[in-house]
Each structure stands twice: as C-alpha cells, then as structure tokens.
Design an enzyme around this catalytic site. Structure first.
Site, PDB file in Angstrom:
ATOM      1  N   SER A 297       0.804  -1.229   0.000  1.00 30.11           N
ATOM      2  CA  SER A 297       0.000   0.000   0.000  1.00 30.11           C
ATOM      3  C   SER A 297       0.834   1.275   0.000  1.00 30.11           C
ATOM      4  CB  SER A 297      -0.898   0.016   1.237  1.00 30.11           C
ATOM      5  OG  SER A 297      -0.098   0.124   2.416  1.00 30.11           O
ATOM      6  N   GLY A 298       2.129   1.121   0.281  1.00 33.01           N
ATOM      7  CA  GLY A 298       2.982   2.293   0.491  1.00 33.01           C
ATOM      8  C   GLY A 298       3.215   2.554   1.965  1.00 33.01           C
ATOM      9  N   GLY A 299       2.471   1.827   2.822  1.00 33.26           N
ATOM     10  CA  GLY A 299       2.615   1.978   4.265  1.00 33.26           C
ATOM     11  C   GLY A 299       3.637   1.011   4.841  1.00 33.26           C
TER      12      GLY A 299
ATOM     13  N   CYS B 123     -14.766  -3.096   1.218  1.00 31.20           N
ATOM     14  CA  CYS B 123     -13.571  -3.088   0.371  1.00 31.20           C
ATOM     15  C   CYS B 123     -12.730  -4.343   0.613  1.00 31.20           C
ATOM     16  CB  CYS B 123     -12.730  -1.842   0.647  1.00 31.20           C
ATOM     17  SG  CYS B 123     -11.186  -1.768  -0.296  1.00 31.20           S
TER      18      CYS B 123
ATOM     19  N   GLY C 106      -0.946  -6.251   5.110  1.00 39.82           N
ATOM     20  CA  GLY C 106      -0.393  -5.747   6.358  1.00 39.82           C
ATOM     21  C   GLY C 106      -1.414  -5.561   7.455  1.00 39.82           C
TER      22      GLY C 106
ATOM     23  N   CYS D 187     -10.449   5.664   1.827  1.00 41.59           N
ATOM     24  CA  CYS D 187      -9.482   5.952   0.758  1.00 41.59           C
ATOM     25  C   CYS D 187     -10.008   6.952  -0.259  1.00 41.59           C
ATOM     26  CB  CYS D 187      -9.064   4.656   0.066  1.00 41.59           C
ATOM     27  SG  CYS D 187     -10.357   3.840  -0.875  1.00 41.59           S
TER      28      CYS D 187
END
Length: 383
Positions: free
Chosen positions: A11-13, A100, A124, A198
């Site tokens: 996710s970029g996290g 989602c 995650g 989101c």
C-alpha cells in the site's frame, strides 16, 4: 525445491512493507501489487495514491522484489462506492472499509494473484489466521497487538479467502514492526499510518458527500418535541455525532433537564453537549439529546442483517462478545437464534450509539466469528 509464490498488497505503508520483508525472509517468492481503487480525484490534493505508489515502489526496490500497479477502480466503484452512496442516501452509516476488504482486497486482488500463479496472498492487516485441527476450519483471530487489531474490518472473509491469506504482522506489536522497518532501512519506516476512507482522503466529509447525495433540510428536535435548529439533510449525520450540529448554547428543558440533574449534572445547560440520537427519515426530523449517557443513546439489543460467518454457518446461540464499532472494547452479549442472513444480540450492558449501517461483529475469545450489518437497535421509545 520451487519457492511458494506469495503476492503482497503493497500500500505504500510500513505494515505491508514489513509484511513483504518477513515473507521474503521466510523463503517465499514475493511479488508486490499496488492496488489503485479510486481515480476520480487523481489530481486532488486530498488523495495520496500517487505518493503511496512511489513509496510502495521504493520499498519494492529496497527489498529486491517485483511490483505491479493494478487498477481496481471500476470494481471498487461498482461494488463498494455505489453501496456506500445508497446506504448514506437511506440515512444509514456504512463502513466501506469492510466492504472493500470483502469485495476488492480479498476478491478482485485475490483473483488477480491467483492468475499470477500465487499460492497465497498477504496484507499488512493486524489479524491472524489459524487452521483448527479439530474442525479443519480456518479461523480468523485478533491481532496480537490489541490496540491495532483489525479483525473487525475482516469479519466478512470466508473459508476460501482465509485459506489463501497470510497476515504476518498480526503476530507482532506495532512497535516491533516500526523497529524492523528502521533496522532494514525501509524508506517509509517513519511514515504515518493512513486514516479515513481511501476515496475521501483528507477532505471534509460533508463536502465530499455533497457531490453525490441530495440534501433536504429539516428540523432538529429535542426529546420534548421542541425545534432547536435546522439540519442540512439527514444523510449528513450519524448517531452519536456531537460536532457540527449548530445548536451549541441551547439548554435542555423539562424532563430532560431533570434527568440530567438526577445524574449529577447540576450545571446542565449550555455546556452539556448535544448528540444525534435518532434520524426520522419519514418525517425528515433529526432528534438530538443532551448528555452522553441519555437513554436514547443506549441500546440493550440490536438486530443485524446481511450476516457473514467465517465458518460458513451461523454460530450456535449462546454467550459471546461483540463490537458495534471499531476500537470498542468487546461487549458481553447473548446471540439468539440466527440464520445465514439475520441475527439478534442482547447485551449485558446497553451499548452506546448503536448505528444502523455499521457492523456488529461477534467474537468467541480471540476468534472472530463473523457479523452483520446493524439494521435496528432498541432504545427508549421516542416522541
């Protein structure tokens, strides 16, 4: 020996980044997928998907894994966002993150990963999956970090999805995840956790809803039937809401004032906050009460529809615990007779601001059994 292929939702996290690292260290062949689920506001300052992809790609580079950018925006709009708008228009308060997970992250994403030859997928999330040796069923468990547990959002996952899913960070404390990220030099080790929905990002929620939902102003009434303000449209409020009502400084009166004072609030008046207690869609009335513990905000029982059980069938009636909102302590309750779609819960202690559209999620100790969408909740009879 051929490595098992696991596709990780990057996710970029930091949580998904450490997930990918842990799986690679365990000997899996890891492929990263960045899911783009919303594109209507791509150039908006409120949406950070482009920044998140850059972060995810940087993580993949450090870990030495492939990353693919996949657009699920059409699926998301049809299966999640459309339902979100319908629910708000009907006066309920949906939780799109739950939908989602069920429809995109563990359906569209899972299907895509299987087409890539994956044995499993991983995310995650702070949760765990365990195969019960006695029953052969896969169980969804709470994450070991109680303050980060996300099983509430995952309660609609079924046996097929759980059997294909790994949650490595569910075994860790968040502090340990941060430590690992720093230790291996991940570029997003100090990145803040994402919050909110989101497709809304950081923009004001009411401003976003204005684009999609018609509004019909109407009266705000207190329990005596007195009109004390005007609402902008019932869809824009949720039960238990305290901010943004525009009625500060108005005192309770009559029986409500006596009730507040009986609970020790001798100075009840301008400084005792008002809360949304009911939404009368038929008459377009927003009912508000003064005081956090007003009887109208407390529900000893709820009914839920659209049930989804992790095992594939409803639990036997009996004593369990439930959450009616995320970050709520488990509340002891009794599950009555239920079926594949409907159930009722009776709570030992009345629950605060039980909200139609939100999810009631059932637990047996650390095992998340599933849940459903709250349809109604009992409380003191209204005017």
């Amino acid at each position: 020996m051929t490595q098992q292929r696991v596709v990780v939702g990057l996710s970029g996290g930091v949580d998904s980044a450490v997930t990918a690292h842990l799986l690679k260290a365990q000997g899996y062949e890891v492929i990263g997928i960045f899911m783009k689920n919303w594109e209507d506001d791509d150039d908006s300052a409120f949406c950070a998907s482009n920044i998140d992809f850059v972060d995810a790609a940087a993580v993949a580079d450090v870990l030495g894994i492939e990353i693919e950018h996949v657009n699920f925006a059409a699926d998301y709009k049809d299966r999640v966002f459309a339902e979100f708008v319908r629910e708000y228009q009907a006066g309920r308060t949906p939780n799109p993150d739950i939908l989602c997970n069920a429809e995109i992250k563990f359906k569209s994403f899972l299907d895509h990963a299987m087409r890539l030859g994956a044995e499993k997928i991983a995310t995650g999330h702070y949760a765990r999956v365990r195969r019960n040796a006695a029953t052969g069923l896969h169980e969804l468990l709470k994450g070991l970090d109680a303050s980060k547990d996300q099983s509430y959002f995952l309660h609609r996952l079924n046996q097929a999805q759980l059997a294909k899913t790994l949650f490595p960070v569910g075994e860790l404390q968040k502090t340990e995840v941060r430590r690992i990220a720093h230790e291996i030099g991940l570029p997003n080790a100090k990145k803040k956790d994402s919050t909110g929905i989101c497709f809304i990002g950081e923009r004001p929620f009411r401003e976003f809803l204005n684009r999609y939902i018609s509004k019909e102003p109407g009266p705000i009434k207190d329990p005596t039937g007195r009109t004390i303000g005007q609402h902008v449209g019932l869809s824009f409020y949720t039960l238990g809401q305290r901010q943004g009502l525009g009625i500060g400084g108005i005192k309770a009166k009559g029986a409500d004032m006596k009730a507040l004072q009986a609970r020790g609030l001798r100075g009840a008046g301008e400084h005792t906050p008002w809360f949304v207690a009911r939404k009368d869609m038929a008459r377009n009335i927003l009912w508000v009460v003064q005081g956090h513990d007003h009887p109208w905000l407390l529900s000893p029982q709820l009914s839920a529809d659209d049930a989804s059980w992790c095992s594939g069938q409803a639990p036997t009636p009996g004593s369990y615990a439930a959450k009616t909102r995320y970050r709520q302590a488990d509340a002891p309750c009794a599950l009555g007779a239920s079926d594949d779609q409907h159930f009722k819960l009776d709570f030992v202690d009345a629950q605060w601001a039980v909200t139609p559209g939100q999810s009631a999620v059932l637990y047996d100790g650390e095992v998340c059994l599933g849940g459903g969408v709250i349809a109604s909740a009992s409380a003191t009879t209204m005017a």
